[in-house]
Design an enzyme around this catalytic site. Structure first.
Site, PDB file in Angstrom:
ATOM      1  N   GLU A  28       0.863  -1.393   0.020  1.00  0.00           N
ATOM      2  CA  GLU A  28      -0.027  -0.190   0.096  1.00  0.00           C
ATOM      3  C   GLU A  28       0.831   1.186  -0.062  1.00  0.00           C
ATOM      4  O   GLU A  28       1.399   1.518   0.975  1.00  0.00           O
ATOM      5  CB  GLU A  28      -0.942   0.001   1.115  1.00  0.00           C
ATOM      6  CG  GLU A  28      -1.804  -1.144   1.277  1.00  0.00           C
ATOM      7  CD  GLU A  28      -2.691  -1.144   2.616  1.00  0.00           C
ATOM      8  OE1 GLU A  28      -2.360  -0.478   3.596  1.00  0.00           O
ATOM      9  OE2 GLU A  28      -3.646  -1.986   2.471  1.00  0.00           O
TER      10      GLU A  28
ATOM     11  N   GLU B 294      -6.424  -7.410  -0.466  1.00  0.00           N
ATOM     12  CA  GLU B 294      -6.696  -7.608   0.899  1.00  0.00           C
ATOM     13  C   GLU B 294      -7.729  -6.710   1.152  1.00  0.00           C
ATOM     14  O   GLU B 294      -8.191  -5.828   0.837  1.00  0.00           O
ATOM     15  CB  GLU B 294      -5.258  -6.718   1.344  1.00  0.00           C
ATOM     16  CG  GLU B 294      -5.145  -6.877   2.944  1.00  0.00           C
ATOM     17  CD  GLU B 294      -4.160  -5.938   3.660  1.00  0.00           C
ATOM     18  OE1 GLU B 294      -2.977  -6.280   3.266  1.00  0.00           O
ATOM     19  OE2 GLU B 294      -4.386  -5.164   4.449  1.00  0.00           O
TER      20      GLU B 294
HETATM   21  C1  IDC Z   1      -1.489  -5.196  10.257  1.00  0.00           C
HETATM   22  C2  IDC Z   1      -1.365  -6.410  11.037  1.00  0.00           C
HETATM   23  C3  IDC Z   1      -0.906  -5.944  12.573  1.00  0.00           C
HETATM   24  C4  IDC Z   1       0.402  -5.420  12.555  1.00  0.00           C
HETATM   25  C5  IDC Z   1       0.407  -4.344  11.644  1.00  0.00           C
HETATM   26  C6  IDC Z   1       1.701  -3.693  11.392  1.00  0.00           C
HETATM   27  O1  IDC Z   1      -2.701  -6.977  11.250  1.00  0.00           O
HETATM   28  O2  IDC Z   1      -0.958  -7.157  13.549  1.00  0.00           O
HETATM   29  O3  IDC Z   1       0.892  -5.099  13.722  1.00  0.00           O
HETATM   30  O4  IDC Z   1      -0.197  -4.521  10.256  1.00  0.00           O
HETATM   31  O5  IDC Z   1       2.614  -4.217  10.819  1.00  0.00           O
HETATM   32  C7  IDC Z   1      -3.183  -2.938   5.885  1.00  0.00           C
HETATM   33  C8  IDC Z   1      -1.692  -3.387   5.803  1.00  0.00           C
HETATM   34  C9  IDC Z   1      -1.387  -4.793   6.775  1.00  0.00           C
HETATM   35  C10 IDC Z   1      -1.927  -4.338   8.005  1.00  0.00           C
HETATM   36  C11 IDC Z   1      -3.536  -4.442   8.079  1.00  0.00           C
HETATM   37  C12 IDC Z   1      -4.464  -4.308   9.434  1.00  0.00           C
HETATM   38  O6  IDC Z   1      -1.515  -3.888   4.506  1.00  0.00           O
HETATM   39  O7  IDC Z   1      -0.089  -4.925   6.911  1.00  0.00           O
HETATM   40  O8  IDC Z   1      -1.706  -5.497   9.048  1.00  0.00           O
HETATM   41  N1  IDC Z   1      -3.943  -3.117   7.160  1.00  0.00           N
HETATM   42  O9  IDC Z   1      -4.003  -2.859   9.754  1.00  0.00           O
HETATM   43  N2  IDC Z   1      -3.756  -1.880   5.326  1.00  0.00           N
HETATM   44  C13 IDC Z   1      -4.782  -1.617   5.926  1.00  0.00           C
HETATM   45  C14 IDC Z   1      -5.187  -2.544   7.087  1.00  0.00           C
END
Ligand code: IDC
Length: 282
Positions: A115, A203
């Site tokens: 992203e 995602e």
């Molecule tokens: C989140 C994980 C969380 C972690 C965080 C940072 O769920 O456990 O601590 O990342 O690494 C995204 C991202 C994805 C995120 C997810 C939820 O692509 O990496 O994962 N999210 O926040 N974009 C929107 C939401």
């Protein structure tokens, strides 16, 4: 395509296995797995992660998916490293190796970055993509390549206004979290697709965008119905038992999960997929 995404494979490598992928294909009806390899965080590929181990894990995941006759998305999971150009040389080397090793395998899809965020512009996303795509194309002319869109993959209009041309089989990603995003973003997705723009939801989650909190099944229903109606592919976040709403498992089971191993998000998704199975994935 209907799928599941891993969490960061550096942190939850135990979910990268053929038995689990086979279970999810059989029990839920998925046909796609996304391997999320974080690049910028602790343990990330371009920070202090063990590059060789991480590449081994990606190979393991791709091989497991191919074994189960699934599609598999190789995801260069940028997040805190919001500007894609920071790690463009590492990304080139990585995608060169992967697309060389899996040339001609129709299962394998390349998500060249996750992203774009933090003010990263469409021009920067494009500049990055135009460096990575030729590296993949030199090895594989037809593999599907997914390109991120600005603002955490939510600005599909910006991508549409300035598309990448001459790159072959290409789609643009859109991400949503159902408890936080509703009609406005969904309408943008639908109008992009109706205008002929190729959108792939690589995602999504049922929770807040933080990945945590309660799931919103009414919103999820509206989103998945809209995606099914418009033949849009989607991949749910995430294969882990981390203590967060978007994790799919509550126990430590990593190979043959049963209902009692699943979180509320997982149960809802499995049941949705079963109720909306198509001929292709029945
Ligand atoms: C989140 C994980 C969380 C972690 C965080 C940072 O769920 O456990 O601590 O990342 O690494 C995204 C991202 C994805 C995120 C997810 C939820 O692509 O990496 O994962 N999210 O926040 N974009 C929107 C939401």
């Amino acid at each position: 395509m209907r799928g599941v995404s891993t969490h960061g494979i550096a942190w939850f490598p135990q979910y990268v296995n053929a038995e689990l992928f086979g279970n999810l294909k059989r029990e839920w009806g998925i046909n796609t797995v996304r391997l999320a390899m974080y690049t910028g965080e602790e343990g990330g590929y371009t920070t202090d992660g063990n590059k060789e181990e991480l590449r081994k894990l990606v190979h393991q995941g791709v091989d497991a998916a191919i074994k189960q006759d699934l599609y598999v998305i190789v995801d260069w999971h940028t997040l805190s490293d919001n500007n894609p150009l920071i790690s463009v040389d590492e990304a080139k080397r990585f995608f060169d190796e992967m697309s060389h090793d899996y040339a001609g395998k129709p299962n394998v899809i390349y998500e060249i970055r996750n992203e774009p965020n933090g003010g990263t512009t469409r021009a920067q996303v494009k500049q990055y993509a135009e460096q990575i795509i030729p590296v993949i194309r030199a090895n594989d002319k037809n593999a599907l390549i997914l390109v991120g869109t600005p603002n955490w993959c939510q600005n599909i209009e910006a991508a549409g206004a300035d598309p990448i041309t001459g790159a072959g089989n290409l789609m643009y990603t859109m991400h949503f979290y159902a408890a936080e995003y509703h009609e406005e973003l969904r309408n943008a997705m639908v109008s992009a697709v109706e205008s002929g723009f190729p959108v792939f939801v690589s995602e999504f989650g049922l929770t807040q965008a933080s990945g945590d909190g309660a799931i919103d099944t009414a919103s999820a229903q509206a989103w998945l119905n809209a995606m099914d109606e418009h033949d849009i592919s989607y991949v749910i976040w995430n294969l882990s038992n981390k203590n967060e709403g978007s994790a799919l498992f509550v126990t430590g089971e990593t190979r043959n999960p049963q209902t009692s191993d699943l979180t509320a998000e997982a149960k809802w998704y499995r049941d949705y997929l079963k109720q909306h199975a198509t001929e292709a994935n029945r």
